[in-house]
Write an enzyme that holds these catalytic residues in place. Structure first.
Site, PDB file in Angstrom:
ATOM      1  N   HIS A  23       3.062   6.073   3.305  1.00 45.53           N
ATOM      2  CA  HIS A  23       2.572   5.540   4.579  1.00 45.53           C
ATOM      3  C   HIS A  23       3.557   5.873   5.713  1.00 45.53           C
ATOM      4  O   HIS A  23       3.162   6.288   6.796  1.00 45.53           O
ATOM      5  CB  HIS A  23       2.414   4.017   4.513  1.00 45.53           C
ATOM      6  CG  HIS A  23       1.407   3.528   3.510  1.00 45.53           C
ATOM      7  ND1 HIS A  23       1.688   2.545   2.598  1.00 45.53           N
ATOM      8  CD2 HIS A  23       0.127   3.899   3.288  1.00 45.53           C
ATOM      9  CE1 HIS A  23       0.608   2.319   1.849  1.00 45.53           C
ATOM     10  NE2 HIS A  23      -0.350   3.133   2.243  1.00 45.53           N
ATOM     11  N   LYS A  47      -9.197  -6.052  -2.532  1.00 47.70           N
ATOM     12  CA  LYS A  47      -8.757  -6.753  -3.741  1.00 47.70           C
ATOM     13  C   LYS A  47      -7.826  -7.892  -3.347  1.00 47.70           C
ATOM     14  O   LYS A  47      -7.377  -7.957  -2.213  1.00 47.70           O
ATOM     15  CB  LYS A  47      -8.007  -5.797  -4.679  1.00 47.70           C
ATOM     16  CG  LYS A  47      -8.688  -4.469  -4.871  1.00 47.70           C
ATOM     17  CD  LYS A  47      -7.802  -3.275  -4.503  1.00 47.70           C
ATOM     18  CE  LYS A  47      -8.304  -2.535  -3.292  1.00 47.70           C
ATOM     19  NZ  LYS A  47      -7.398  -1.598  -2.689  1.00 47.70           N
ATOM     20  N   ARG A  95      -4.770  11.991  -0.086  1.00 47.64           N
ATOM     21  CA  ARG A  95      -3.784  12.459  -1.067  1.00 47.64           C
ATOM     22  C   ARG A  95      -4.420  13.404  -2.071  1.00 47.64           C
ATOM     23  O   ARG A  95      -3.855  14.395  -2.461  1.00 47.64           O
ATOM     24  CB  ARG A  95      -3.169  11.260  -1.812  1.00 47.64           C
ATOM     25  CG  ARG A  95      -2.290  10.399  -0.952  1.00 47.64           C
ATOM     26  CD  ARG A  95      -2.078   9.079  -1.590  1.00 47.64           C
ATOM     27  NE  ARG A  95      -3.361   8.425  -1.848  1.00 47.64           N
ATOM     28  CZ  ARG A  95      -3.513   7.204  -2.315  1.00 47.64           C
ATOM     29  NH1 ARG A  95      -2.453   6.486  -2.603  1.00 47.64           N
ATOM     30  NH2 ARG A  95      -4.706   6.693  -2.504  1.00 47.64           N
ATOM     31  N   SER A 133       0.056   2.243  -3.217  1.00 50.81           N
ATOM     32  CA  SER A 133       0.556   0.864  -3.261  1.00 50.81           C
ATOM     33  C   SER A 133       0.265   0.245  -4.626  1.00 50.81           C
ATOM     34  O   SER A 133       1.084  -0.503  -5.167  1.00 50.81           O
ATOM     35  CB  SER A 133      -0.108   0.024  -2.168  1.00 50.81           C
ATOM     36  OG  SER A 133       0.268   0.490  -0.899  1.00 50.81           O
TER      37      SER A 133
END
Ligand code: PNS
Length: 164
Positions: A23, A47, A95, A133
């Protein structure tokens, strides 16, 4: 003398649970085309978040200390927030191919909601492309070394969170 051009403001939204070196890399890259980057930390994440909103914002502020970067939280629609802060660009990271479908849908939905607000996809540095993450959380949960993947403040916060 003509007025200076308006500042180009980019919004970089996400859950940032927690912020990773990936990030941070994208934020730095955004400054190549934006005068200001507003990191928009989502109140509601898909989530159950590991870190509270306040923690996610505070860790982002520690990880990215640049006068051209501002960290704010936002609730509700991203495009509404982007308009409020005067942004013309939404930055998202890509990504791998697996990111694409969701990102493509989101970009088109956001454009439908707010024509003129463009989504720009950035690719992180090659050695950061595998970081997410969720992987960072999992490795840290079981005591793995995440020092290369996150800012030291985030590493410390993960240790505290998992009582390590
Ligand atoms: O880091 P994430 O979890 O991939 O970020 C997703 C986020 C927060 C950018 C996205 O869920 C979002 O924009 N949420 C705000 C609500 C919204 O505007 N939804 C419509 C997007 S198409």
């Amino acid at each position: 003398m003509s007025a200076p051009p308006p500042a180009r403001i980019a919004v970089y939204p996400g859950s940032f649970d927690p912020v990773t070196r990936g990030h941070e890399d994208l934020i730095r890259r955004s400054l190549a085309f934006a005068d200001r980057v507003i990191v928009a930390v989502a109140v509601n994440v898909a989530k159950q978040a590991l870190f509270t909103l306040e923690e996610r914002v505070a860790l982002m502020r520690e990880a990215v200390r640049d006068p051209a970067v501002e960290v704010q939280s936002f609730d509700g629609l991203l495009v509404r927030f982007a308009r409020q802060v005067g942004a013309t660009v939404i930055v998202r990271g890509l990504r791998a191919v697996s990111d694409f479908e969701y990102e493509f849908q989101m970009a088109l939905m956001n454009r439908t909601l707010a024509p003129g607000l463009e989504t720009v996809f950035l690719v992180p540095a090659f050695d950061l492309t595998y970081i997410s993450s969720s992987l960072v959380r999992e490795v840290a949960r079981f005591g793995g070394d995440v020092s290369e993947l996150v800012h030291p403040a985030v590493q410390q916060a993960l240790r505290r969170k998992f009582g390590l």
